[in-house]
Structure formats: structure tokens, C-alpha cells
Motif scaffolding. Structure first.
Motif, PDB file in Angstrom:
ATOM      1  N   LEU A  75      54.169-103.560 -61.589  1.00 32.46           N
ATOM      2  CA  LEU A  75      55.392-104.185 -61.096  1.00 32.46           C
ATOM      3  C   LEU A  75      56.197-104.693 -62.273  1.00 32.46           C
ATOM      4  O   LEU A  75      55.663-105.365 -63.156  1.00 32.46           O
ATOM      5  CB  LEU A  75      55.050-105.325 -60.134  1.00 32.46           C
ATOM      6  CG  LEU A  75      56.220-106.043 -59.462  1.00 32.46           C
ATOM      7  CD1 LEU A  75      55.813-106.541 -58.083  1.00 32.46           C
ATOM      8  CD2 LEU A  75      56.694-107.227 -60.306  1.00 32.46           C
ATOM      9  N   GLU A 121      60.386-106.243 -63.360  1.00 32.30           N
ATOM     10  CA  GLU A 121      61.632-106.775 -62.816  1.00 32.30           C
ATOM     11  C   GLU A 121      62.775-105.832 -63.149  1.00 32.30           C
ATOM     12  O   GLU A 121      62.842-105.267 -64.253  1.00 32.30           O
ATOM     13  CB  GLU A 121      61.908-108.168 -63.370  1.00 32.30           C
ATOM     14  CG  GLU A 121      63.058-108.869 -62.653  1.00 32.30           C
ATOM     15  CD  GLU A 121      63.038-110.378 -62.838  1.00 32.30           C
ATOM     16  OE1 GLU A 121      64.102-110.986 -62.705  1.00 32.30           O
ATOM     17  OE2 GLU A 121      61.953-110.933 -63.112  1.00 32.30           O
ATOM     18  N   SER A 122      63.676-105.643 -62.191  1.00 31.81           N
ATOM     19  CA  SER A 122      64.829-104.769 -62.351  1.00 31.81           C
ATOM     20  C   SER A 122      66.085-105.620 -62.426  1.00 31.81           C
ATOM     21  O   SER A 122      66.262-106.549 -61.641  1.00 31.81           O
ATOM     22  CB  SER A 122      64.925-103.789 -61.165  1.00 31.81           C
ATOM     23  OG  SER A 122      66.160-103.109 -61.162  1.00 31.81           O
ATOM     24  N   TRP A 164      62.497-106.217 -57.874  1.00 29.68           N
ATOM     25  CA  TRP A 164      61.239-105.793 -58.478  1.00 29.68           C
ATOM     26  C   TRP A 164      61.011-104.324 -58.184  1.00 29.68           C
ATOM     27  O   TRP A 164      61.253-103.851 -57.078  1.00 29.68           O
ATOM     28  CB  TRP A 164      60.063-106.591 -57.889  1.00 29.68           C
ATOM     29  CG  TRP A 164      59.992-108.018 -58.323  1.00 29.68           C
ATOM     30  CD1 TRP A 164      60.669-108.607 -59.357  1.00 29.68           C
ATOM     31  CD2 TRP A 164      59.184-109.041 -57.726  1.00 29.68           C
ATOM     32  NE1 TRP A 164      60.327-109.937 -59.455  1.00 29.68           N
ATOM     33  CE2 TRP A 164      59.416-110.234 -58.470  1.00 29.68           C
ATOM     34  CE3 TRP A 164      58.288-109.075 -56.667  1.00 29.68           C
ATOM     35  CZ2 TRP A 164      58.793-111.436 -58.166  1.00 29.68           C
ATOM     36  CZ3 TRP A 164      57.661-110.271 -56.357  1.00 29.68           C
ATOM     37  CH2 TRP A 164      57.905-111.430 -57.094  1.00 29.68           C
ATOM     38  N   ARG A 165      60.539-103.603 -59.191  1.00 28.18           N
ATOM     39  CA  ARG A 165      60.161-102.202 -59.017  1.00 28.18           C
ATOM     40  C   ARG A 165      58.644-102.084 -59.105  1.00 28.18           C
ATOM     41  O   ARG A 165      58.035-102.586 -60.047  1.00 28.18           O
ATOM     42  CB  ARG A 165      60.802-101.314 -60.087  1.00 28.18           C
ATOM     43  CG  ARG A 165      62.306-101.195 -59.964  1.00 28.18           C
ATOM     44  CD  ARG A 165      62.874-100.185 -60.945  1.00 28.18           C
ATOM     45  NE  ARG A 165      64.317-100.157 -60.889  1.00 28.18           N
ATOM     46  CZ  ARG A 165      65.025 -99.422 -60.032  1.00 28.18           C
ATOM     47  NH1 ARG A 165      64.387 -98.645 -59.161  1.00 28.18           N
ATOM     48  NH2 ARG A 165      66.343 -99.454 -60.045  1.00 28.18           N
ATOM     49  N   ARG A 221      55.886 -99.278 -59.530  1.00 28.38           N
ATOM     50  CA  ARG A 221      55.762 -97.868 -59.910  1.00 28.38           C
ATOM     51  C   ARG A 221      54.329 -97.397 -59.707  1.00 28.38           C
ATOM     52  O   ARG A 221      53.388 -98.048 -60.159  1.00 28.38           O
ATOM     53  CB  ARG A 221      56.192 -97.670 -61.361  1.00 28.38           C
ATOM     54  CG  ARG A 221      57.682 -97.898 -61.587  1.00 28.38           C
ATOM     55  CD  ARG A 221      58.079 -97.610 -63.032  1.00 28.38           C
ATOM     56  NE  ARG A 221      59.523 -97.629 -63.217  1.00 28.38           N
ATOM     57  CZ  ARG A 221      60.223 -98.714 -63.517  1.00 28.38           C
ATOM     58  NH1 ARG A 221      59.591 -99.873 -63.683  1.00 28.38           N
ATOM     59  NH2 ARG A 221      61.535 -98.654 -63.660  1.00 28.38           N
ATOM     60  N   ARG A 280      54.207 -90.250 -63.636  1.00 24.63           N
ATOM     61  CA  ARG A 280      54.865 -90.978 -62.555  1.00 24.63           C
ATOM     62  C   ARG A 280      54.714 -90.250 -61.232  1.00 24.63           C
ATOM     63  O   ARG A 280      54.894 -89.029 -61.155  1.00 24.63           O
ATOM     64  CB  ARG A 280      56.345 -91.168 -62.886  1.00 24.63           C
ATOM     65  CG  ARG A 280      57.125 -91.911 -61.822  1.00 24.63           C
ATOM     66  CD  ARG A 280      58.583 -91.993 -62.207  1.00 24.63           C
ATOM     67  NE  ARG A 280      59.398 -92.474 -61.108  1.00 24.63           N
ATOM     68  CZ  ARG A 280      60.724 -92.477 -61.099  1.00 24.63           C
ATOM     69  NH1 ARG A 280      61.372 -91.998 -62.144  1.00 24.63           N
ATOM     70  NH2 ARG A 280      61.393 -92.940 -60.070  1.00 24.63           N
ATOM     71  N   GLU A 304      58.162 -94.726 -56.912  1.00 24.39           N
ATOM     72  CA  GLU A 304      58.413 -96.146 -57.082  1.00 24.39           C
ATOM     73  C   GLU A 304      59.081 -96.718 -55.840  1.00 24.39           C
ATOM     74  O   GLU A 304      59.698 -96.009 -55.044  1.00 24.39           O
ATOM     75  CB  GLU A 304      59.274 -96.420 -58.304  1.00 24.39           C
ATOM     76  CG  GLU A 304      60.710 -95.967 -58.197  1.00 24.39           C
ATOM     77  CD  GLU A 304      61.510 -96.369 -59.433  1.00 24.39           C
ATOM     78  OE1 GLU A 304      60.939 -96.431 -60.534  1.00 24.39           O
ATOM     79  OE2 GLU A 304      62.714 -96.628 -59.276  1.00 24.39           O
ATOM     80  N   LEU A 352      61.511-100.213 -54.611  1.00 27.82           N
ATOM     81  CA  LEU A 352      62.360-101.307 -55.065  1.00 27.82           C
ATOM     82  C   LEU A 352      62.433-102.352 -53.964  1.00 27.82           C
ATOM     83  O   LEU A 352      62.737-102.032 -52.811  1.00 27.82           O
ATOM     84  CB  LEU A 352      63.765-100.813 -55.393  1.00 27.82           C
ATOM     85  CG  LEU A 352      64.800-101.887 -55.766  1.00 27.82           C
ATOM     86  CD1 LEU A 352      64.432-102.561 -57.081  1.00 27.82           C
ATOM     87  CD2 LEU A 352      66.204-101.289 -55.841  1.00 27.82           C
ATOM     88  N   CYS A 396      52.561-101.364 -53.107  1.00 24.22           N
ATOM     89  CA  CYS A 396      53.723-102.255 -53.141  1.00 24.22           C
ATOM     90  C   CYS A 396      53.431-103.534 -52.362  1.00 24.22           C
ATOM     91  O   CYS A 396      53.648-104.649 -52.866  1.00 24.22           O
ATOM     92  CB  CYS A 396      54.937-101.534 -52.554  1.00 24.22           C
ATOM     93  SG  CYS A 396      56.428-102.547 -52.464  1.00 24.22           S
TER      94      CYS A 396
END
Length: 287
Positions: A180, A182-183, A189-190, A192, A200, A203, A205, A236
């Protein structure tokens, strides 16, 4: 100032909102608050009164923005409505309305007041997110307002399912395949999801938590990884629970009835513990 009837022999006044109305207006809003949404703060109300866009913090650019209240002879605030004109197409927009839902006549009187003020033009109702709430009227919990809109000639347009999940029963767990961060743009919060080698997978958000609540804004998966959506959502939710987030909500566009039972994304959320609380509808009335 307008004097009108709302309910059996109930003389009331419809007038401009003033700061002395704040506490009663906030109480009306709190009565309509959906599970998983924070309490409307004074700052949120002030932003809504000023026409501030919740995403950008900038003014909407609407004209003639006004907020009026319906008050009884003893000073009790029975309802409040906010509306304006959109310069791009000269349509009127009903931004938000709160009232005593058990008396449909109050909502009807406020809607009639709006229509009288706006004249002969198209009116869009609840089709813009405000500093107070998402776009859309919760038709299950706001039946009085829903019926008043339809009686006034409004027709339903877009529909979203409002899904809610309590996270305070989830047990924290170690995370090996998700992180996790911060965006800043958009703020939130993202979470991924990745392979152990760092590749990857997808993700999610979520908005920055307010009073222990947050909104799942979106989920994306890399091509060919759609079968891992349940893992991304599970990770998440676990991350959020580990950070003392108690509740999360999300909106899903409602498909036609014939397709609803085959909506894989909706099914994914329900399997993860989300429950539909209500449906949010927007409305339009043509002159």
C-alpha cells in the motif's frame, strides 16, 4: 419569501438559507446518511453552499447557485434544497435536497419551489457529486423524495448500486504479494498486487479515510489477469482493516435486469462481503 402548504394545513415559509439554520440542516443530512459515509462536517456543508467541486476543490462554474430552506412557523427547518443553472446548456440542476422523508409533501413543495424559480427549462436532479455525497438519490431510503420527483414529472436515468462492507471484523494478516502506498493524484491509497518476483498484477485505489470510512474508487488488472480480481480485492480489504479502516463503500453501475445476475464484477464484490444498501438514481425533467 414564499409561504406555502406542506402536509395537512401546515403553513411554512420557504426562504434563503442563513447560518442560523446550520445545525438543523446538518441534522436533516445526518438522518439521510448512508452506512459507510462520514458525518457531514461544517466544512463539507460550507463547500456545498459555495458550489465547490469535491474532486478539484474548484468552483463548479454554475450560475445563480442558491440554497433555500423550508421553515415552520415555530422556526423548525423541515427541508432544504440547493439548485443552480448550468451555463453550458442553460439547464437547471438540483444539486441536493434533504427533508423529513415521512412527509412526501415537503419534498414535493421544495421541488415545486425549485421548478417555479427555474422557469421553463430542462432540470437534472442528483446527477452531480457534491461535497456532501455521491451523485444519485438513494431511492430505497429516500422514498418520499423519489415519489415527489416522479409526481413532478422527473424520470429516472442512470442507476448505481451502493455497496457497503464492514471491515472491523476482518483479522489482520501478513502480506506477501501486495503493498500500500499513498497517491497524490488523485489523493488516496493505492494497493498494488504483484507476483513474488515483483511483476505487477493489478491495483486498487481507495480514497483517504474519513472517520474510519473510505471509498473503493477503482480496481484494475493487467491483461490476462482478470481471474485474480478476488485476490486483489481481498488484499485491499485486509490492508485497510490492518490500518483501522472500519467501513468501505463502492458504486457499481447497475446493468439491465436481464444482465444483473451475470455481472462478474458485482458478483466479485458480493463474494468479498459487500452488501447492496441502496440504489442511487439520477433524474431528468424536460419542459
Amino acid at each position: 419569501m414564499t409561504v406555502m402548504k406542506a402536509g395537512p394545513e401546515a403553513g411554512v415559509t420557504v426562504r434563503a438559507y442563513n447560518p442560523q439554520d446550520r445545525e438543523q440542516v446538518l441534522a436533516l443530512m445526518d438522518a439521510d446518511r448512508l452506512p459507510g459515509r462520514p458525518t457531514v462536517s461544517i466544512r463539507m456543508l460550507d463547500d456545498a453552499l459555495a458550489g465547490i467541486c469535491p474532486d478539484s476543490g474548484e468552483p463548479w462554474g454554475l450560475e445563480g447557485l442558491r440554497t433555500d430552506v423550508m421553515a415552520s412557523t415555530d422556526g423548525r427547518i423541515m427541508g432544504v434544497v440547493s439548485f443552480a443553472i448550468r451555463p453550458a446548456d442553460e439547464a437547471a440542476v438540483l444539486l441536493w435536497l434533504h427533508c423529513l422523508e415521512e412527509d412526501q409533501a415537503i419534498a414535493g413543495a421544495l421541488i415545486g419551489h425549485l421548478l417555479g424559480c427555474c422557469g421553463r427549462r430542462t432540470v437534472y436532479a442528483f446527477d452531480m457529486a457534491t461535497a456532501l455525497s455521491f451523485a444519485g438519490l438513494p431511492v430505497g431510503r429516500r422514498r418520499g423524495t423519489c415519489r415527489a420527483l416522479e409526481r413532478a414529472g422527473f424520470s429516472r436515468q442512470e442507476t448505481w448500486s451502493y455497496l457497503h462492507h464492514r471491515l472491523d471484523t476482518l483479522r489482520p494478516r501478513p502480506f506477501e504479494v501486495a503493498d500500500l502506498t499513498e497517491s497524490a493524484n488523485p489523493p488516496g491509497w493505492r494497493v498494488r498486487l504483484r507476483e513474488r518476483d515483483g511483476t505487477r498484477i493489478g491495483e486498487a485505489l481507495v480514497s483517504l479515510p474519513v472517520e474510519g470510512t473510505t471509498v473503493l474508487e477503482l480496481m484494475t488488472l493487467q491483461p490476462g489477469r482478470h481471474t485474480l480480481g478476488h485476490i486483489l480485492l481481498e488484499q485491499c480489504l485486509a490492508h485497510l482493516a490492518d490500518r483501522s479502516v472500519r467501513e468501505i463503500v463502492t458504486l457499481r453501475e447497475t446493468p439491465p435486469d436481464s444482465e444483473a445476475q451475470h455481472d462478474p464484477v458485482r458478483h466479485l464484490h458480493l463474494q468479498a462481503g459487500f452488501r447492496e444498501i441502496d440504489q442511487l438514481h439520477t433524474y431528468t425533467r424536460r419542459p
